[in-house]
Design a protein around this motif. Structure first.
Motif, PDB file in Angstrom:
ATOM      1  N   GLY A  60       0.824  -1.075   0.039  1.00 45.00           N
ATOM      2  CA  GLY A  60       0.050   0.083   0.063  1.00 45.00           C
ATOM      3  C   GLY A  60       0.620   1.109   0.044  1.00 45.00           C
ATOM      4  O   GLY A  60       0.436   2.265  -0.710  1.00 45.00           O
ATOM      5  N   ALA A 101      -9.224   0.154  -2.191  1.00 47.69           N
ATOM      6  CA  ALA A 101      -8.215   0.795  -1.792  1.00 47.69           C
ATOM      7  C   ALA A 101      -7.341   1.817  -2.572  1.00 47.69           C
ATOM      8  O   ALA A 101      -7.077   2.992  -2.396  1.00 47.69           O
ATOM      9  CB  ALA A 101      -7.414  -0.187  -0.911  1.00 47.69           C
ATOM     10  N   PHE A 136      -8.098   4.573   4.281  1.00 48.55           N
ATOM     11  CA  PHE A 136      -8.523   3.426   3.466  1.00 48.55           C
ATOM     12  C   PHE A 136      -7.489   2.322   3.882  1.00 48.55           C
ATOM     13  O   PHE A 136      -6.374   2.584   3.738  1.00 48.55           O
ATOM     14  CB  PHE A 136      -8.816   3.506   2.203  1.00 48.55           C
ATOM     15  CG  PHE A 136      -9.936   2.293   1.684  1.00 48.55           C
ATOM     16  CD1 PHE A 136      -9.284   1.171   1.433  1.00 48.55           C
ATOM     17  CD2 PHE A 136     -11.143   2.686   1.593  1.00 48.55           C
ATOM     18  CE1 PHE A 136     -10.570   0.210   0.880  1.00 48.55           C
ATOM     19  CE2 PHE A 136     -12.040   1.776   1.151  1.00 48.55           C
ATOM     20  CZ  PHE A 136     -11.743   0.573   0.810  1.00 48.55           C
ATOM     21  N   PHE A 138      -5.404  -1.235   3.077  1.00 45.79           N
ATOM     22  CA  PHE A 138      -5.352  -2.286   1.984  1.00 45.79           C
ATOM     23  C   PHE A 138      -5.615  -3.649   2.464  1.00 45.79           C
ATOM     24  O   PHE A 138      -5.032  -3.853   3.635  1.00 45.79           O
ATOM     25  CB  PHE A 138      -3.850  -1.780   1.360  1.00 45.79           C
ATOM     26  CG  PHE A 138      -3.598  -0.879   0.572  1.00 45.79           C
ATOM     27  CD1 PHE A 138      -3.730  -1.015  -0.879  1.00 45.79           C
ATOM     28  CD2 PHE A 138      -3.492   0.510   1.000  1.00 45.79           C
ATOM     29  CE1 PHE A 138      -3.971   0.048  -1.673  1.00 45.79           C
ATOM     30  CE2 PHE A 138      -3.450   1.644   0.060  1.00 45.79           C
ATOM     31  CZ  PHE A 138      -3.709   1.348  -1.045  1.00 45.79           C
TER      32      PHE A 138
END
Length: 149
Positions: A60, A101, A136, A138
């Motif tokens: 991420g 995501a 958000f 991941f």
């Protein structure tokens, strides 16, 4: 002839290609760094390509860095091993969460190819910082399922 004029006006454009990795390759054309922190300015590239390069558990952070360096309207291409995100026989499918995501970073999904029986999935996103959302998470991707084929 109009075709000749069109051909003359279409000049070949030079593109700079950056290669980042934790290790140097034998050709010496890699900038050694963590791809979560590449030495490029904000909004300085037109495209980011991740091909079998989201193997870290902190993937991420790699995609967040892509969002930082991509110009609005730039494109993010991802090609990864399907079994990391989708194993339908086992009831494992984090693809919707993965796409959500990535979209939260300020991307819109342009194309998604995830086919049953395919070894790889492909995702393409367009960058639009106005779409960015915070917080958000991941989803965890599975380790690659290596097997004799």
């Amino acid at each position: 002839n109009n075709n000749n004029n069109n051909n003359k006006s279409k000049k070949k454009q030079c593109r700079t290609v950056h290669n980042f990795d934790l290790c140097q390759n034998s050709r010496g054309n890699v900038t050694v760094c963590n791809i979560a922190d590449v030495p490029l300015p904000d909004r300085s590239v037109d495209a980011c390509v991740f091909c079998l390069s989201l193997m870290g558990t902190d993937y991420g952070a790699f995609l967040t860095e892509a969002a930082r360096i991509l110009r609005d309207g730039g494109h993010l291409w991802i090609a990864e091993v399907t079994s990391r995100a989708v194993q339908r026989a086992e009831g494992f499918d984090v693809m919707p969460d993965l796409v959500a995501a990535i979209e939260s970073l300020g991307f819109s999904c342009v194309s998604k190819r995830v086919e049953d029986g395919s070894y790889f999935f492909e995702l393409v996103f367009a960058s639009d910082a106005r779409q960015r959302k915070n917080g958000f998470v991941f989803p965890a991707l599975r380790a690659c399922a290596y097997k004799k084929r």
